[in-house]
Structure formats: structure tokens, C-alpha cells
Design an enzyme around this catalytic site. Structure first.
Site, mmCIF file in Angstrom:
data_model
loop_
_atom_site.group_PDB
_atom_site.id
_atom_site.type_symbol
_atom_site.label_atom_id
_atom_site.label_comp_id
_atom_site.label_asym_id
_atom_site.label_seq_id
_atom_site.Cartn_x
_atom_site.Cartn_y
_atom_site.Cartn_z
ATOM 1 N N SER A 1 0.800 -1.229 0.000
ATOM 2 C CA SER A 1 0.000 0.000 0.000
ATOM 3 C C SER A 1 0.833 1.279 0.000
ATOM 4 O O SER A 1 0.314 2.346 -0.341
ATOM 5 C CB SER A 1 -0.942 0.006 1.208
ATOM 6 O OG SER A 1 -0.207 0.142 2.398
ATOM 7 N N LYS B 1 0.613 4.497 6.771
ATOM 8 C CA LYS B 1 -0.084 5.305 5.762
ATOM 9 C C LYS B 1 0.396 6.761 5.864
ATOM 10 O O LYS B 1 1.034 7.166 6.834
ATOM 11 C CB LYS B 1 -1.604 5.264 5.983
ATOM 12 C CG LYS B 1 -2.233 3.878 5.852
ATOM 13 C CD LYS B 1 -2.284 3.383 4.425
ATOM 14 C CE LYS B 1 -2.992 2.045 4.287
ATOM 15 N NZ LYS B 1 -2.202 0.907 4.703
#
Length: 199
Positions: free
Chosen positions: A68, A112
Site C-alpha cells: 500500500s 499510511k
């Protein structure tokens, strides 16, 4: 008979007194050596405590468990996290953070990038992010977002709510989805500052 008894006690008394020498020199304590040893021990203790503190603050390791965050970080990269960064400041837009999704203590840490901070209004239109009604300027090349998720409509972040996205926007489970949602400050471990081994 009396003479022999008195001579016996005399010899006994002399033998006892021979062990007591009040004129014997007392051993001097070398205070310079004692001070040197104490200073050396204190320095060693200070270095150990400092090393422990540095490792605790800056050496927390988190594994990037998926793709990700590519190309910034790759799957299985070991990331070093600064765990005291947000003790004195708040996360900023653009920071990469490690956090526990949905306060799940059993989950592995997720990594993230912070896009929106408390008070921001955010939405995604035509594959691009808009922050406070302005096009969000990326500092890296990213692809257009196929699925805006909950950010298809404008969202205003409340106190202690952070909106995060993966850099690999179309292969990231992040704040667009209910499984992650908004990240609260108490769930943030710290700021990712380095990957190891160094690249």
C-alpha cells in the site's frame, strides 16, 4: 609452685598483648582512585540509559506488511518509527505514520500517509484529492484514485480525526474504507522516519 603459676600467667598475658599492636599503621584509602571508579561507573550508566532512551524513542521497528505504500516503501521493508515525535507536536499533512487501525490492539501496525488533519474538509473527485476546496498538491507521483470510498462526498474531520491514504492509492486499504476509517491520535504509534536497511 607459686612462682611457676605467676610465670605461666605472665607468659599468657604477654602472648595476648603481642597480638594487639596499637602502633600498627592504618591502611590509607586512596580517594582519587575511588572517585575515578565512581565517575567511570556513572559514565557507563549514563551511556547505557542514553542508548536505551534513543532506541526506545527512535528505534521502534514496524514492518510494511503490504504494497500500500509503494513506491515509497515496499512490502516487508522494516521501518523505524519516532515514537516521541507526536508527544510535542501534532501529525502534519504529508507525514507517514504507523498506527493501529480501529484501535485494534491485536492488529499489526498499519503504515499510511496523513492527508487530512482535524478541521480539514476533504473529498475525492475525478481521481484527485481536494483539501479545503483546493486541489491537494502531491510531493510524489501517484496514480489517480479509482475508488474514492467515503470521500466521494466532502468530509469535515472532527477533533482528533486524521484522514490517511496509502501512496499506492489503488492498492491501499485506508481511510476511504470502513475497515480503517479515520485515525485517532491515541492509535498513532509515531512518525515513520527511516527504512532499514538503508536504501
Amino acid at each position: 609452685m607459686i612462682t611457676s603459676i605467676s610465670s605461666f600467667f605472665s607468659s599468657l598475658f604477654r602472648r595476648r598483648n603481642s597480638g594487639l599492636n596499637f602502633n600498627r599503621r592504618r591502611r590509607k584509602i586512596n580517594f582519587d582512585k575511588v572517585r575515578y571508579v565512581l565517575i567511570f561507573a556513572a559514565e557507563i550508566a549514563a551511556v547505557v540509559l542514553l542508548a536505551f532512551g534513543v532506541v526506545l524513542a527512535f528505534g521502534k521497528q514496524v514492518e510494511c506488511s503490504n504494497a500500500s505504500m509503494e513506491p515509497t516503501y515496499e512490502t516487508s521493508d522494516i521501518l523505524l518509527v519516532n515514537t516521541i515525535a507526536y508527544k510535542f507536536a501534532e501529525p502534519k499533512t504529508g507525514d507517514v505514520i504507523a498506527f493501529k487501525p480501529k484501535s485494534n490492539v491485536n492488529a499489526s501496525y498499519s503504515v499510511k500517509r496523513v492527508i487530512g488533519i482535524p478541521g480539514d474538509t476533504i473529498y475525492i473527485s475525478n481521481g484527485r484529492i481536494y483539501l479545503n476546496d483546493e486541489l491537494y498538491k502531491e510531493n510524489l507521483e501517484v496514480e489517480r484514485i479509482d475508488n474514492p470510498g467515503i470521500a466521494a462526498s466532502p468530509i469535515t474531520l472532527l477533533d482528533d480525526q486524521y484522514f490517511v491514504l496509502g501512496d499506492n492509492r489503488n492498492s491501499s486499504e485506508d481511510s476511504r474504507y470502513e475497515s480503517v476509517g479515520f485515525v485517532s491520535g491515541e492509535d498513532i504509534l509515531g512518525k515513520v522516519w527511516l527504512d532499514f536497511p538503508f536504501k
